[in-house]
Design a protein around this motif. Structure first.
Motif, PDB file in Angstrom:
ATOM      1  N   LEU A 156       9.534   7.189  -1.388  1.00 30.98           N
ATOM      2  CA  LEU A 156       8.658   6.928  -1.356  1.00 30.98           C
ATOM      3  C   LEU A 156       7.469   8.318  -0.469  1.00 30.98           C
ATOM      4  N   HIS A 157       6.342   8.047  -0.347  1.00 30.40           N
ATOM      5  CA  HIS A 157       5.396   9.105  -0.338  1.00 30.40           C
ATOM      6  C   HIS A 157       5.130   9.360   1.385  1.00 30.40           C
ATOM      7  N   PRO A 158       5.685  10.510   1.508  1.00 33.10           N
ATOM      8  CA  PRO A 158       6.210  11.163   3.363  1.00 33.10           C
ATOM      9  C   PRO A 158       4.347  10.699   4.396  1.00 33.10           C
ATOM     10  N   LYS A 159       3.786  10.347   3.723  1.00 30.63           N
ATOM     11  CA  LYS A 159       2.357  10.214   4.443  1.00 30.63           C
ATOM     12  C   LYS A 159       1.995   9.074   4.606  1.00 30.63           C
ATOM     13  N   ASP A 160       2.738   7.825   3.548  1.00 29.92           N
ATOM     14  CA  ASP A 160       3.056   6.626   4.177  1.00 29.92           C
ATOM     15  C   ASP A 160       4.010   5.587   5.285  1.00 29.92           C
ATOM     16  N   PHE A 161       4.877   6.647   5.805  1.00 32.30           N
ATOM     17  CA  PHE A 161       5.795   6.720   6.276  1.00 32.30           C
ATOM     18  C   PHE A 161       5.646   7.935   7.413  1.00 32.30           C
ATOM     19  N   ASP A 162       5.156   8.318   8.396  1.00 26.40           N
ATOM     20  CA  ASP A 162       4.673   8.981   9.620  1.00 26.40           C
ATOM     21  C   ASP A 162       5.419  10.313   9.191  1.00 26.40           C
ATOM     22  N   GLY A 163       4.955  10.529   8.148  1.00 22.26           N
ATOM     23  CA  GLY A 163       5.501  11.864   7.744  1.00 22.26           C
ATOM     24  C   GLY A 163       6.758  12.655   7.100  1.00 22.26           C
ATOM     25  N   THR A 164       7.363  11.191   7.157  1.00 26.43           N
ATOM     26  CA  THR A 164       8.925  11.079   6.659  1.00 26.43           C
ATOM     27  C   THR A 164       9.193  11.459   4.455  1.00 26.43           C
ATOM     28  N   LEU A 165       9.473  11.898   4.357  1.00 27.47           N
ATOM     29  CA  LEU A 165       9.768  11.761   2.694  1.00 27.47           C
ATOM     30  C   LEU A 165      11.188  10.281   3.129  1.00 27.47           C
ATOM     31  N   VAL A 166      11.195   9.749   2.190  1.00 30.46           N
ATOM     32  CA  VAL A 166      11.752   8.577   1.968  1.00 30.46           C
ATOM     33  C   VAL A 166      13.031   8.061   1.104  1.00 30.46           C
ATOM     34  N   GLY A 207       0.710  -1.269   0.095  1.00 32.33           N
ATOM     35  CA  GLY A 207      -0.025  -0.101  -0.124  1.00 32.33           C
ATOM     36  C   GLY A 207       0.799   1.254   0.157  1.00 32.33           C
ATOM     37  N   ALA A 208       2.349   1.036  -0.200  1.00 29.43           N
ATOM     38  CA  ALA A 208       3.442   2.367  -0.109  1.00 29.43           C
ATOM     39  C   ALA A 208       3.062   2.712  -1.087  1.00 29.43           C
ATOM     40  N   ARG A 209       2.742   4.421  -1.203  1.00 30.65           N
ATOM     41  CA  ARG A 209       3.114   4.963  -3.093  1.00 30.65           C
ATOM     42  C   ARG A 209       4.665   5.319  -3.388  1.00 30.65           C
TER      43      ARG A 209
END
Length: 134
Positions: free
Chosen positions: A119-129, A98-100
């Protein structure tokens, strides 16, 4: 799946001043500036014993980090980069979960000359990965 922390990226309003601060005040090893027009940034890497700090400044008005500086004029943390053994497999596993993946979903060559994805920051607790192939 993820390996070691490759770097923490900080957007700065003045790359030369930030590099000098890390070199002169903190005594860090600071590399030369490198322009990455395909990413719209100019970067400097600060080498630490266990990882790196990437200092970024916009390369032109169309830079993806220009908006970050508009919202955060003094700069700040932009993203974290983790190493992965197989970038394609990591992407597929994350998308299935489900990650973008930002952009086209296809890796691009990053600042170290290796394939990367964001990876979209909304998928990782507000952090751009950022994921980087080792």
């Amino acid at each position: 799946m993820i390996g070691r922390l490759n770097h923490v990226a900080l957007v700065v309003p003045d790359l030369a001043r930030a590099a000098a601060r890390y070199r002169d005040a903190l005594g860090a090893e600071v590399g030369p500036p490198v322009e990455l027009p395909e990413h719209g940034v100019r970067v400097v890497f600060v080498t630490l014993p266990n990882t790196k700090v990437e200092l970024l400044e916009p390369l032109g008005e169309g830079s993806p980090v220009a908006g970050f500086l508009e919202k955060n004029p003094s700069g700040g943390m932009h993203h974290v980069c983790y190493e992965v053994e197989d970038l394609g497999a990591a992407r597929d596993r994350l998308v299935a979960a489900g990650a973008r993946v930002l952009g086209s979903g296809e890796p691009r060559i990053g600042a170290h000359g290796k394939p990367v994805l964001f990876l979209h920051p909304k998928d990782f607790d507000g952090t751009l990965v950022e994921l980087e192939q080792v």
